[in-house]
Motif scaffolding. Structure first.
Motif, PDB file in Angstrom:
ATOM      1  N   PRO A  43      27.033  -6.120 -56.621  1.00  0.00           N
ATOM      2  CA  PRO A  43      25.680  -5.691 -56.271  1.00  0.00           C
ATOM      3  C   PRO A  43      24.624  -6.439 -57.089  1.00  0.00           C
ATOM      4  O   PRO A  43      23.588  -6.832 -56.579  1.00  0.00           O
ATOM      5  CB  PRO A  43      25.670  -4.193 -56.573  1.00  0.00           C
ATOM      6  CG  PRO A  43      26.931  -3.898 -57.288  1.00  0.00           C
ATOM      7  CD  PRO A  43      27.869  -5.024 -57.129  1.00  0.00           C
ATOM      8  N   GLU A  99      30.826  -8.989 -48.084  1.00  0.00           N
ATOM      9  CA  GLU A  99      30.370  -7.984 -49.046  1.00  0.00           C
ATOM     10  C   GLU A  99      31.478  -7.568 -49.991  1.00  0.00           C
ATOM     11  O   GLU A  99      31.221  -7.204 -51.142  1.00  0.00           O
ATOM     12  CB  GLU A  99      29.763  -6.788 -48.304  1.00  0.00           C
ATOM     13  CG  GLU A  99      28.315  -7.085 -47.970  1.00  0.00           C
ATOM     14  CD  GLU A  99      27.652  -6.091 -47.058  1.00  0.00           C
ATOM     15  OE1 GLU A  99      28.338  -5.163 -46.587  1.00  0.00           O
ATOM     16  OE2 GLU A  99      26.449  -6.253 -46.818  1.00  0.00           O
ATOM     17  N   ARG A 152      30.344  -9.495 -41.886  1.00  0.00           N
ATOM     18  CA  ARG A 152      29.546  -9.140 -43.059  1.00  0.00           C
ATOM     19  C   ARG A 152      30.400  -8.407 -44.106  1.00  0.00           C
ATOM     20  O   ARG A 152      30.299  -8.667 -45.298  1.00  0.00           O
ATOM     21  CB  ARG A 152      28.379  -8.254 -42.612  1.00  0.00           C
ATOM     22  CG  ARG A 152      27.411  -7.891 -43.701  1.00  0.00           C
ATOM     23  CD  ARG A 152      26.349  -8.953 -43.868  1.00  0.00           C
ATOM     24  NE  ARG A 152      25.500  -8.659 -45.028  1.00  0.00           N
ATOM     25  CZ  ARG A 152      24.457  -9.397 -45.373  1.00  0.00           C
ATOM     26  NH1 ARG A 152      24.129 -10.464 -44.672  1.00  0.00           N
ATOM     27  NH2 ARG A 152      23.744  -9.093 -46.423  1.00  0.00           N
ATOM     28  N   LEU A 160      24.082 -13.520 -50.276  1.00  0.00           N
ATOM     29  CA  LEU A 160      24.366 -13.516 -48.839  1.00  0.00           C
ATOM     30  C   LEU A 160      23.073 -13.716 -48.051  1.00  0.00           C
ATOM     31  O   LEU A 160      23.034 -14.443 -47.055  1.00  0.00           O
ATOM     32  CB  LEU A 160      25.039 -12.205 -48.432  1.00  0.00           C
ATOM     33  CG  LEU A 160      26.392 -11.892 -49.076  1.00  0.00           C
ATOM     34  CD1 LEU A 160      26.951 -10.596 -48.514  1.00  0.00           C
ATOM     35  CD2 LEU A 160      27.380 -13.028 -48.839  1.00  0.00           C
ATOM     36  N   THR A 201      26.298 -12.413 -55.889  1.00  0.00           N
ATOM     37  CA  THR A 201      25.749 -11.078 -55.676  1.00  0.00           C
ATOM     38  C   THR A 201      25.368 -10.923 -54.207  1.00  0.00           C
ATOM     39  O   THR A 201      25.334 -11.901 -53.463  1.00  0.00           O
ATOM     40  CB  THR A 201      24.476 -10.874 -56.513  1.00  0.00           C
ATOM     41  OG1 THR A 201      23.488 -11.773 -56.014  1.00  0.00           O
ATOM     42  CG2 THR A 201      24.733 -11.160 -57.974  1.00  0.00           C
ATOM     43  N   SER A 202      25.079  -9.698 -53.801  1.00  0.00           N
ATOM     44  CA  SER A 202      24.740  -9.483 -52.391  1.00  0.00           C
ATOM     45  C   SER A 202      23.454 -10.229 -52.024  1.00  0.00           C
ATOM     46  O   SER A 202      23.238 -10.580 -50.871  1.00  0.00           O
ATOM     47  CB  SER A 202      24.619  -7.992 -52.092  1.00  0.00           C
ATOM     48  OG  SER A 202      23.847  -7.364 -53.079  1.00  0.00           O
ATOM     49  N   HIS A 203      22.617 -10.505 -53.018  1.00  0.00           N
ATOM     50  CA  HIS A 203      21.411 -11.283 -52.761  1.00  0.00           C
ATOM     51  C   HIS A 203      21.779 -12.682 -52.247  1.00  0.00           C
ATOM     52  O   HIS A 203      21.077 -13.254 -51.413  1.00  0.00           O
ATOM     53  CB  HIS A 203      20.598 -11.382 -54.059  1.00  0.00           C
ATOM     54  CG  HIS A 203      19.358 -12.214 -53.932  1.00  0.00           C
ATOM     55  ND1 HIS A 203      18.316 -11.870 -53.117  1.00  0.00           N
ATOM     56  CD2 HIS A 203      19.021 -13.393 -54.517  1.00  0.00           C
ATOM     57  CE1 HIS A 203      17.371 -12.807 -53.200  1.00  0.00           C
ATOM     58  NE2 HIS A 203      17.787 -13.738 -54.039  1.00  0.00           N
ATOM     59  N   VAL A 227      31.367  -9.858 -53.100  1.00  0.00           N
ATOM     60  CA  VAL A 227      30.195 -10.012 -53.977  1.00  0.00           C
ATOM     61  C   VAL A 227      29.935  -8.744 -54.773  1.00  0.00           C
ATOM     62  O   VAL A 227      30.358  -7.652 -54.411  1.00  0.00           O
ATOM     63  CB  VAL A 227      28.930 -10.376 -53.165  1.00  0.00           C
ATOM     64  CG1 VAL A 227      29.113 -11.707 -52.487  1.00  0.00           C
ATOM     65  CG2 VAL A 227      28.590  -9.285 -52.160  1.00  0.00           C
TER      66      VAL A 227
END
Lengths: 442, 157
Positions: free
Chosen positions: A418, A413, A409, A375, A371-373, A416
């Motif tokens: 959300p 993104e 980035r 990253l 997930t973006s978390h 991944v």
């Protein structure tokens, strides 16, 4: 023998043979050096502006001047030929094509610092190059260019002998204090500094560690003079560098060019551009531990340490890795992180554990399972490794992660989601529901 | 094979010891020699090295396990090392690894049952300019294709 820019690897055939090297003026710079005082030799190296070629770019003359004077205890010279940084393959050329210039550089360094024993540490994978270097050292000894025969060949009382030491496959042994532990017969764990090697190095004695390319540069500096040398290339990082270019270029290989050469010139003029005329997506300028450059920012970038600092990256070992527009950036970063996880010696917790975490997170990202978390977690793990370890391997592992995440980035993104999708129903949630039902029923 | 060095090899051990200010430093060259002679570093070999080097077995074990090139299990006559680090990966190193792995039915750090061939996925070997590359025992093969590898391996039987 020397014409710019071919100082470290002059274009003379069979130069690896002692006779050819001597016929072209070889060992002449050592003869010149011993007519000077030791301080004068160190001063020449200082004035040349030579900076170490192992990646840290520290002034070589300054490093030599840190060695204590006097002969009350033995002093050692270690020559770092462990080059294991992915993307670096320059020292290998010196072992193969110009080993006697390295030996002459060692003699001059040894004379300047009053050292009588030198160890060349070569990585274990370089079986052939260990053999070639050993042959060159043996030939030099048999012909009186090193060892006791020096007294007869060069006059005077100074002698120096060289031992070629073969590593056995550990990236960390390229770190100078790990190299010393490895040479002493221990596991290659880096040592805490201070004490610095110049005070307490090999077997507790004053020691200087220089890169192979650095020492091979010493004879040409004396030959052309320090002032002339300091005028080659970029003023703050002068001289010629061995650029090792690999990845997506038509003619990969090692190119000796003045420092500060345009990156675009190296890729398009010398290496024949990118196969299929593709665009460049990313470039790692100095071996895999250096933060990358984006393909759209390489115009006008000069390849010397001071210029690259403006782009938040460094020259490192000059190993340029070129990646074309089709490259999967998260996959490249995963491969880099896997390398540092494998090579972490395990002494410091942030590096030992953090590198494993980074590899796991990147594996999830590449699989499309993150997930973006993740990253943000990845970035914070890298930040917590950097600067918190005994040696620079922690930094070397953190820099590419932070660099790639910052500059690419959108590539990450795209991989991944959300939020995380749970495959099984949330058990805790289900239980709370039943508890509430229970209360209501009471 | 009995785990014992010949008198010539003992002389070599003494020569290694004399190269360094302290004899302990000779452990790496002696382990290299032992691996060459006995094929890999079994517990018995390491105990033997510890006895002739006058070092604790724990120290020999520590050094041998720290470095990846000392084999801690038997490897094949043809030890194939495939680099898959960045420069080789960009030019097809992983395909080469998968090809050899499937062809011989062995994975990373595995050896075929007959001891003929073993495979290892190695980190950067310092041949990035010749990527993709493999090494078989001590020899490097650079700028290599899958067809060439098949031919080389067939020739080395």
């Amino acid at each position: 023998m020397y014409s710019v820019p071919h100082l470290v690897l002059p274009q003379i055939s069979d130069l690896h043979k002692l006779d050819v090297y001597v016929a072209n003026g070889g060992y002449g710079q050592y003869r010149k050096a011993i007519t000077m005082t030791t301080d004068a030799v160190i001063d020449e190296v200082k004035r040349s502006g030579l900076r170490g070629r192992g990646g840290a770019c520290f002034s070589t003359g300054m490093k030599w001047s840190f060695m204590p004077k006097g002969n009350d205890k033995p002093k050692y010279l270690a020559i770092n030929g462990d080059e294991s940084e992915p993307g670096s393959f320059k020292d290998r050329q010196i072992f193969e094509y110009n080993p006697h210039q390295l030996i002459e550089g060692i003699l001059i360094a040894g004379y300047a610092m009053g050292i009588t024993k030198a160890f060349i540490y070569i990585r274990g994978e370089y079986h052939k190059w260990v053999r070639l270097m050993q042959e060159a050292v043996d030939e030099a000894r048999n012909r009186g260019y090193i060892g006791d025969g020096m007294k007869q060949t060069f006059g005077g009382n100074y002698t120096l002998d060289i031992v070629v030491h073969k590593g056995a496959g550990a990236y960390i042994c390229g770190e100078e204090t790990a190299l010393m532990n490895s040479l002493e017969g221990d596991r290659g764990y880096p040592r805490f500094k201070p004490p610095f090697p110049a005070n307490k190095g090999l077997w507790g004695m004053p020691t200087t560690i220089n890169n192979v390319e650095t020492l091979a540069t010493i004879p040409p500096i004396l030959a052309i003079g320090p002032e002339a040398y300091s005028k080659i290339g970029a003023p703050k990082h002068p001289g010629t560098l061995l650029y090792g270019v690999s990845g997506h270029v038509n003619k990969p290989g090692v190119y000796e060019l003045p420092s500060g050469t345009l990156l675009t010139d190296i890729i398009y003029k010398y290496c024949g551009g990118v196969p299929g005329n593709k665009k460049i997506k990313a470039i790692i300028p100095g071996g895999s531990s250096m933060p990358p450059l984006r393909g759209d920012e390489i115009e006008g970038v000069m390849m010397d340490n001071e210029s690259l600092r403006a782009y938040n990256t460094y020259i490192g070992t000059g190993g340029i890795m070129v990646m074309d527009e089709d490259t999967n950036i998260p996959k490249v970063l995963l491969r880099i992180s896997r390398f540092y996880h494998h090579e972490s010696c395990g002494q410091c917790t942030p590096c030992r554990e953090g590198n494993g975490w980074m590899e796991k997170i990147l594996r999830r990202i590449v699989k499309g399972d993150a997930t973006s978390h993740d990253l943000d977690v990845l970035f914070s793990v890298a930040s917590n490794i950097e600067g918190n370890t005994i040696c620079a391997l922690g930094d070397a592992a953190a820099w590419p992660v932070k660099g790639f995440l910052t500059k690419f980035r959108s590539d990450f993104e795209a991989c991944v989601k959300p939020t995380r999708e749970f495959l099984s129903p949330n058990i805790a949630h289900g239980r709370r529901q039943s508890a509430e039902t229970l209360i209501q029923s009471v | 094979m009995d785990i014992v060095f010949t008198s010539e090899e003992f002389a070599e051990v003494e020569r290694f010891k004399s190269l360094y200010p302290q004899p302990k430093a000779a452990i790496m060259p002696v382990l290299w020699m032992a691996q060459k002679k006995f094929g890999w570093l079994s517990e018995d070999v390491m105990r033997y090295v510890s006895s002739i080097m006058n070092l604790p077995y724990s120290h020999v074990l520590g050094v041998a396990t720290f470095y990846t090139m000392y084999f801690k299990k038997p490897m094949g006559h043809r030890h194939v090392q495939v680099c898959t680090n960045v420069s080789c990966m960009l030019r097809g190193g992983e395909d080469i690894f998968n090809h050899i792995s499937e062809k011989y039915g062995i994975g990373h750090n595995e050896c075929a049952a007959d001891g003929d061939i073993s495979l290892e996925e190695v980190e950067c070997m310092g041949a990035c300019g010749g990527a993709p590359m493999i090494a078989i025992n001590e020899d490097f093969y650079e700028n290599i294709t899958i067809e060439q590898i098949d031919a080389i391996l067939a020739g080395l039987k």
